[in-house]
Design an enzyme around this catalytic site. Structure first.
Site, PDB file in Angstrom:
ATOM      1  N   GLY A 236       0.682  -1.230  -0.032  1.00 41.86           N
ATOM      2  CA  GLY A 236      -0.156  -0.006   0.006  1.00 41.86           C
ATOM      3  C   GLY A 236       0.715   1.265  -0.050  1.00 41.86           C
ATOM      4  N   SER A 237       1.582   1.523   0.892  1.00 40.58           N
ATOM      5  CA  SER A 237       2.366   2.641   1.257  1.00 40.58           C
ATOM      6  C   SER A 237       3.604   2.585   0.029  1.00 40.58           C
ATOM      7  CB  SER A 237       2.816   3.142   2.544  1.00 40.58           C
ATOM      8  OG  SER A 237       3.699   2.026   3.064  1.00 40.58           O
ATOM      9  N   GLU A 469       3.372 -10.462   6.547  1.00 38.95           N
ATOM     10  CA  GLU A 469       4.786 -10.213   6.571  1.00 38.95           C
ATOM     11  C   GLU A 469       5.332 -11.909   7.006  1.00 38.95           C
ATOM     12  OE1 GLU A 469       4.945  -7.566   9.625  1.00 38.95           O
ATOM     13  OE2 GLU A 469       7.206  -6.929   9.139  1.00 38.95           O
ATOM     14  N   HIS A 498      12.087  -4.145   6.904  1.00 40.88           N
ATOM     15  CA  HIS A 498      12.858  -3.566   8.243  1.00 40.88           C
ATOM     16  C   HIS A 498      14.226  -3.187   7.993  1.00 40.88           C
ATOM     17  CE1 HIS A 498       9.121  -5.161   9.783  1.00 40.88           C
ATOM     18  NE2 HIS A 498       9.172  -3.964  10.564  1.00 40.88           N
ATOM     19  N   CYS A 530       5.334  -5.632   4.652  1.00 46.42           N
ATOM     20  CA  CYS A 530       4.678  -4.159   4.705  1.00 46.42           C
ATOM     21  C   CYS A 530       5.788  -3.103   5.321  1.00 46.42           C
ATOM     22  CB  CYS A 530       3.491  -4.146   5.679  1.00 46.42           C
ATOM     23  SG  CYS A 530       4.032  -5.097   7.262  1.00 46.42           S
TER      24      CYS A 530
END
Ligand code: GLN
Ligand code: ZN
Length: 560
Positions: A236-237, A469, A498, A530
């Site tokens: 999404g982002s 994830e 991350h 994500c």
């Protein structure tokens, strides 16, 4: 000396309870020791209560709020705490609402008969609540009177202690004011919106079910979307650059107007769409540049939600968050994402995913109401989201993603309470997502968690596609879902966001092979984990190119 034992409010085996009894027996037997107070909170002690009640310690701190209220009857049944000190947690340490003082006084009066000494206390540490409600200048003063942050809670504790010591007459004025505030909250049009209540009351079982079973939906979606095998997408982002944040700060400070802000965000959407087309992704996203936060963005637009200016609370370490407040009945005065979606979809012939935050996560990352069951609040939020989902569909969205990263996080501590939670949580998600046609594909997303306890619930969401994830656990969740017989499409993450490290195509291919070992190619999606918003553009570009390259390589292999 206080020993914190919140672990004892979870289900414990007889062996664990015996070990606790032995440990406290040994601690109690120490000579020349300080007095011992054993503290528990967040739920009822259950079978651990008699163990601690019998332990040779001087005091116990118990939670008497919310689901821990059962401690009261359990304590009476265990014969009380003769000779011991009871620290009575009657002021909720985790919500932000004023206490029902008369009710607490009644609880305390009962407790006086069950222990040697009773202290009045919050149910837990106050690190879960902000500091002071009275400095909130933007909140209607009437609503501020319903709020109790740490300072107000401390005052409540002191007041209740005085009432207990000197009698209710000594605090009559405060009790009357409290009664008036509670009554104004209970009858306010903010907390009771008849239209919202009528709509939630009319919800039927069928409203929370897609009209078609998954196989029919899958076929209709295949025909409409025409995606290749191993379709690629993101969660999404896209990077929330400092320029985007500066633009938002400029808007808030009045340095730029709404039109200039909008133009800045649209420029970002153009860039995000152009990159995805060039990289060869199949299902695109608009990138969420306009969102300050995935919950706050929606909370700011929904009626019944409140934002605080100073309500910061520690989330972990040095990270602080400012959760919005679910204060009243929830409704959606206007669409929240449709314009952004429409703008993005207008730029490309490929499908763009509508992107929403799910009802369970909206509750989990907000301060919730304590004057109605969570299930009722979730249902209200779900209905508001349902309208957004169907508006997105009407605006041309063939794919809508409703994120539920917090589903596992708010699982009750006690196993016995979990089925009820999962029932309303999954119903709320389905209510939000089941108003669409068969050929509209519903995605959901969850962050890394121990999914074992919620496998059935993941299935009961009935989403057409779930992304998870998974990189750091090397796709373990794909195997777990396969083992549980999960019948729909799955996108286990193949880039650990991350880390700034850019995975090679070979690495992604390896992860996808692990995914393919569990999930057949017809049901496997290719996406990163994500959190792209926390990354820079350099690694985002390169990693997504590796990801698309890996999908293409495997498609060729599979075709061959
Ligand atoms: N759609 C959100 C994003 O991509 C999901 C965030 C999350 O997983 N918590 O940022
Ligand atoms: Zn996530």
């Amino acid at each position: 000396m206080q020993l914190d034992e919140p672990a004892l409010v979870q289900d414990r085996t007889p062996a664990e309870l015996n070990a606790a009894a032995r440990a406290y027996r040994d601690l109690g037997a120490l000579t020349d020791r300080p007095k011992l107070l054993v503290a528990s909170y967040f739920d009822r002690l259950g079978e651990a209560l008699p163990v601690l009640a019998k332990a040779p310690v001087e005091g116990l701190a118990l939670d008497f709020t919310g689901s821990a209220a059962a401690n009261l009857d359990d304590l009476a049944a265990a014969g009380g705490l003769p000779g011991k000190r009871l620290v009575a947690g009657v002021v909720d340490g985790r919500n932000i609402w004023i206490n029902d003082l008369e009710k607490s006084l009644a609880t305390l009066a009962t407790l006086l008969g069950l222990a040697d000494t009773v202290d009045v206390a919050p149910s837990s540490s106050l690190l879960h609540v902000p500091i002071d409600a009275t400095i909130e200048r933007d909140i209607d003063p009437q609503i501020v009177r319903w709020l109790a942050f740490a300072k107000q809670k401390s005052a409540e504790v002191a007041l209740l202690a005085r009432g207990l010591r000197e009698g209710a007459g000594a605090i009559a004025a405060e009790l009357a004011a409290n009664r008036a505030d509670l009554a104004s909250r209970a009858t306010s049009p903010i907390t009771r919106d008849p239209a919202v209540r009528a709509r939630t009351a009319a919800v039927s079982e069928a409203d929370a079910r897609r009209a078609q079973a998954y196989p029919q939906r899958a076929e209709a979606q295949r025909a409409r979307l025409g995606l290749p095998l191993l379709p690629t997408t993101t969660i999404g982002s896209f990077p929330q650059t400092s320029e985007l944040r500066v633009a938002r700060a400029d808007l808030t400070a009045g340095r730029i107007d709404a039109a200039a802000y909008r133009e800045r965000m649209e420029a970002e959407v153009r860039e995000v769409i152009a990159f995805q087309e060039k990289a060869g992704l199949d299902v695109l996203v608009h990138g969420e540049p306009e969102r300050n936060d995935m919950v706050q963005y929606f909370a700011e637009q929904l009626t019944g939600y409140l934002a605080t200016r100073h309500g910061w609370v520690q989330s972990y370490g040095t990270r602080y968050v400012r959760p919005p407040v679910l204060v009243g009945d929830i409704s959606r005065p206007h669409s929240m994402t449709v314009d952004w979606f429409g703008y993005a979809q207008g730029l490309t012939g490929r499908p763009v995913k509508g992107m929403l935050t799910g009802p369970v996560t909206m509750l989990a990352w907000s301060f919730v109401r304590d004057d109605q069951p969570l299930a009722d609040t979730a249902r209200q939020v779900a209905l508001a989201l349902r309208d957004e989902v169907t508006d997105l569909e009407a605006a041309g969205a063939a794919v809508v993603q409703v994120d539920e990263p917090a589903l596992r996080e708010t699982l009750p501590l006690r196993t016995a309470d979990r089925p009820a939670y999962l029932a309303w949580a999954t119903e709320a998600f389905r209510l939000a997502t089941s108003g669409v046609r068969a050929d509209t594909q519903i995605h959901t997303h969850m962050c890394y968690a121990e999914f074992g306890a919620i496998m059935t619930a993941i299935d009961e969401l009935d989403a057409d596609v779930i992304s998870l994830e998974a990189t750091r656990s090397h796709m373990q969740v794909a195997g777990e879902l396969a083992e549980a017989g999960y019948p729909r499409e799955v996108g286990p993450g193949v880039w650990d966001i991350h880390s700034p490290r850019i995975p090679s195509t070979e690495e992604v291919v390896e992860l996808l092979r692990a995914g393919l070992a569990a999930i057949p190619a017809e049901r496997l999606w290719v996406n990163p984990d994500c959190g792209l918003k926390t990354r820079g553009w350099t690694e985002t570009r390169a990693s997504l190119e590796s990801l698309v390259g890996a999908a293409r390589r495997l498609r060729e292999e599979l075709a061959g």
